[in-house]
Write a protein that holds these residues in place. Structure first.
Motif, PDB file in Angstrom:
ATOM      1  N   ALA A   1      -3.139   4.745  -1.786  1.00  0.00           N
ATOM      2  CA  ALA A   1      -3.886   5.570  -0.841  1.00  0.00           C
ATOM      3  C   ALA A   1      -3.798   7.027  -1.275  1.00  0.00           C
ATOM      4  CB  ALA A   1      -3.329   5.399   0.561  1.00  0.00           C
TER       5      ALA A   1
ATOM      6  N   LEU B   1      -6.845   3.672   6.481  1.00  0.00           N
ATOM      7  CA  LEU B   1      -5.506   3.088   6.429  1.00  0.00           C
ATOM      8  C   LEU B   1      -5.156   2.453   7.768  1.00  0.00           C
ATOM      9  CD1 LEU B   1      -3.248   3.057   4.228  1.00  0.00           C
ATOM     10  CD2 LEU B   1      -2.231   4.990   5.417  1.00  0.00           C
TER      11      LEU B   1
ATOM     12  N   VAL C   1       0.875  -1.172   0.000  1.00  0.00           N
ATOM     13  CA  VAL C   1       0.000   0.000   0.000  1.00  0.00           C
ATOM     14  C   VAL C   1       0.913   1.223   0.000  1.00  0.00           C
ATOM     15  CG1 VAL C   1      -1.824   1.245   1.214  1.00  0.00           C
ATOM     16  CG2 VAL C   1      -1.735  -1.264   1.296  1.00  0.00           C
TER      17      VAL C   1
ATOM     18  N   LEU D   1       1.440   2.408   6.939  1.00  0.00           N
ATOM     19  CA  LEU D   1       2.025   2.028   5.650  1.00  0.00           C
ATOM     20  C   LEU D   1       3.140   1.014   5.855  1.00  0.00           C
ATOM     21  CD1 LEU D   1       2.153   5.416   3.693  1.00  0.00           C
ATOM     22  CD2 LEU D   1       0.655   3.456   3.247  1.00  0.00           C
TER      23      LEU D   1
ATOM     24  N   VAL E   1      -9.396   8.751   4.527  1.00  0.00           N
ATOM     25  CA  VAL E   1      -8.374   7.805   4.065  1.00  0.00           C
ATOM     26  C   VAL E   1      -7.431   7.421   5.200  1.00  0.00           C
ATOM     27  CG1 VAL E   1      -6.427   7.479   2.478  1.00  0.00           C
ATOM     28  CG2 VAL E   1      -8.524   8.575   1.672  1.00  0.00           C
ATOM     29  N   GLN E   2      -7.046   8.379   6.029  1.00  0.00           N
ATOM     30  CA  GLN E   2      -6.126   8.072   7.126  1.00  0.00           C
ATOM     31  C   GLN E   2      -6.744   7.070   8.100  1.00  0.00           C
ATOM     32  OE1 GLN E   2      -4.030  11.344   9.201  1.00  0.00           O
ATOM     33  NE2 GLN E   2      -4.671  10.367  11.110  1.00  0.00           N
TER      34      GLN E   2
ATOM     35  N   LEU F   1      -7.573   3.787  -2.725  1.00  0.00           N
ATOM     36  CA  LEU F   1      -8.292   4.043  -1.479  1.00  0.00           C
ATOM     37  C   LEU F   1      -8.508   5.544  -1.437  1.00  0.00           C
ATOM     38  CD1 LEU F   1      -9.367   2.804   1.176  1.00  0.00           C
ATOM     39  CD2 LEU F   1      -7.119   3.291   2.180  1.00  0.00           C
TER      40      LEU F   1
ATOM     41  N   ARG G   1       1.395   5.692  -0.904  1.00  0.00           N
ATOM     42  CA  ARG G   1       0.729   6.979  -1.078  1.00  0.00           C
ATOM     43  C   ARG G   1       1.432   7.839  -2.121  1.00  0.00           C
ATOM     44  NH1 ARG G   1       1.755  11.102   3.845  1.00  0.00           N
ATOM     45  NH2 ARG G   1       0.706  12.393   2.307  1.00  0.00           N
TER      46      ARG G   1
END
Length: 468
Positions: free
Chosen positions: A45, A89, A31, A145, A85-86, A70, A33
């Motif tokens: 993400a 996650l 995953v 992450l 999103v945070q 995401l 960002r």
């Protein structure tokens, strides 16, 4: 990440699938960002920042191999849409950690977190597959992450935890509950935000409060505020340090001619000699912390000592030592700075520079609040006491306090100087450095003083250092 279907991920994070023809398709990669890190099988993400919005890269990342995005809103491509999103996650990280079955080691402290995390990772990797925090990726986004980069083969997950206030570490431990919790020290980093060392201790101690009864709290016996955290945990307590009461301790600590620490490692399972590749006596405490964790996980003193002796630095700009062709040694420790790490770096410089001219190119230490004047002044004075040949203070008002401290301690005009910016420091150094000199570059990350070290190593002409 362990393989999960998009349908399962959507259920875990409480999201809605958007433009996904087959929810049974699995995410098999990491995953991420950053769109530049996308690879086949990735879940991307999408975070909306001040200057860049990850949602705008949806089509690009899918074409690069991402299975889905995401996101907090529908995008141009397959997505799992969530309210935040945070939060999503974090929920996904919590789910994956529960499924993993790996032993989770978490660490925190005011100084030395990243160097110690790198040591723990290199030691444990000799025992079993290990995943660890890259750099200082230790906040509410970086930590999940990292956890999500673990795979079915991962046996140890080493996570660095940072805090800027009460409750931050508690939040991180809720996402990724540790079995072993390590607290290195309580210093003055971010003291301006916390309000005092007692408040910092309160925040750091949230880590040991999170540990289960069958876990282990690894505490610094040489730091009274850390040692007192033993009363805040129901887990077993393991002490490390140079104190005779420490379970894991060092004896006969000394520095080699090149400034690398050497000592006898004592653990409950035996003793063994260590000579580190890293520079500076402060790494002894970091090594003992790593040794205490490794001992708890079943490694012998000999195995630990061998791993510590062979371990290097995995993270940039942390006591990176490079010798130029002309014999000038550049020590780039510019990733961050606080009073404790400044003092440790200056002592390392003094040890490395025996018989050579030494330069301390120091910038401001951020977030010290009301302690800023006293702490900058003290660092300037220490440079003089350690007989550093020349102090170059770089930056604004706080940097001038470094130079003032040196002056008040007894330095004179040619021994300490205050310059306005990185380019001025580079110009000065290029005009005055001689073969054999040792140059330390250190400041808080926000100051960007690593550009000085990079310019010195790159050579070239004036004007290459960008204004910061």
């Amino acid at each position: 990440m362990i393989a999960l279907s998009l349908a399962e991920i959507a259920e875990v994070v409480g999201g809605q699938t958007h433009d996904i023809p087959d929810p049974s398709v699995q995410v098999t990669g990491p995953v991420v960002r950053d769109s530049r890190e996308v690879e086949p099988g990735t879940l991307f993400a999408a975070f909306a920042g001040e200057r860049v919005d990850g949602h705008d890269f949806a089509r690009q990342v899918v074409e690069a191999g991402a299975v889905a995005v995401l996101a907090s809103r529908p995008v141009d491509g397959p997505a799992i849409v969530v309210a935040d999103v945070q939060t999503a996650l974090g929920a996904l990280a919590r789910h994956v950690v529960r499924r993993l079955g790996a032993t989770l080691v978490a660490l925190t402290g005011s100084a030395g977190k990243t160097s110690t995390k790198d040591l723990i990772a290199q030691v444990l990797q000799r025992k079993a597959p290990t995943v660890w925090t890259p750099g200082s990726f230790n906040n509410e986004i970086g930590l999940p992450l990292t956890a999500l980069s673990a795979t079915e083969e991962t046996r140890f997950l080493v996570l660095e935890m940072g805090a800027r206030g009460i409750g931050h570490i508690r939040y991180l431990t809720d996402l990724t509950p540790p079995k072993i919790g390590l607290v290195l020290n309580v210093g003055t980093a971010h003291i301006g935000e916390f309000g005092g060392r007692e408040q910092i201790a309160q925040a750091k101690g949230e880590l040991v409060e999170s540990l289960p009864e069958d876990g282990a709290a690894v505490l610094n016996a040489d730091d009274p505020l850390v040692r007192a955290m033993a009363s805040r945990t129901k887990a077993k307590v393991i002490l490390f340090g140079e104190s005779g009461e420490a379970d894991v301790r060092a004896e006969n600590v000394r520095l080699t001619d090149t400034g690398q620490p050497s000592f006898m490692l004592h653990t409950p399972s035996g003793c063994s000699d260590v000579t580190m590749r890293l520079y500076g006596e402060h790494h002894v405490s970091n090594a003992l912390a790593a040794a205490a964790v490794a001992h708890e996980l079943g490694m012998s003193a000999e195995e630990i000592a061998t791993a510590l002796s062979e371990a290097g630095s995995l993270s940039r700009w942390r006591m990176e030592v490079t010798e130029r062709p002309d014999g000038v040694t550049v020590v780039n420790d510019a990733y961050n700075a606080n009073p404790e790490s400044m003092r440790a770096a200056l002592r390392a410089l003094a040890a490395m520079g025996k018989g050579r001219r030494t330069w301390a190119v120091l910038g401001e230490m951020a977030e010290l609040g009301d302690e800023a004047l006293a702490e900058h002044d003290a660092v300037g004075r220490l440079a003089v006491r350690l007989n550093v040949s020349k102090l170059v203070a770089v930056g604004g008002r706080e940097a001038s306090w470094l130079q003032l401290g040196a002056y008040n301690e007894g330095s004179w005009g040619e021994e300490s100087v205050h310059v306005s910016d990185a380019q001025a420091a580079v110009d000065l150094l290029r005009s005055e450095l001689r073969p054999g000199d040792v140059v330390l570059v250190k400041a808080s990350r926000s100051i960007g003083l690593e550009s000085v070290a990079e310019a010195l190593l790159a050579g070239g002409t004036e004007g290459e250092v960008a204004a910061r």
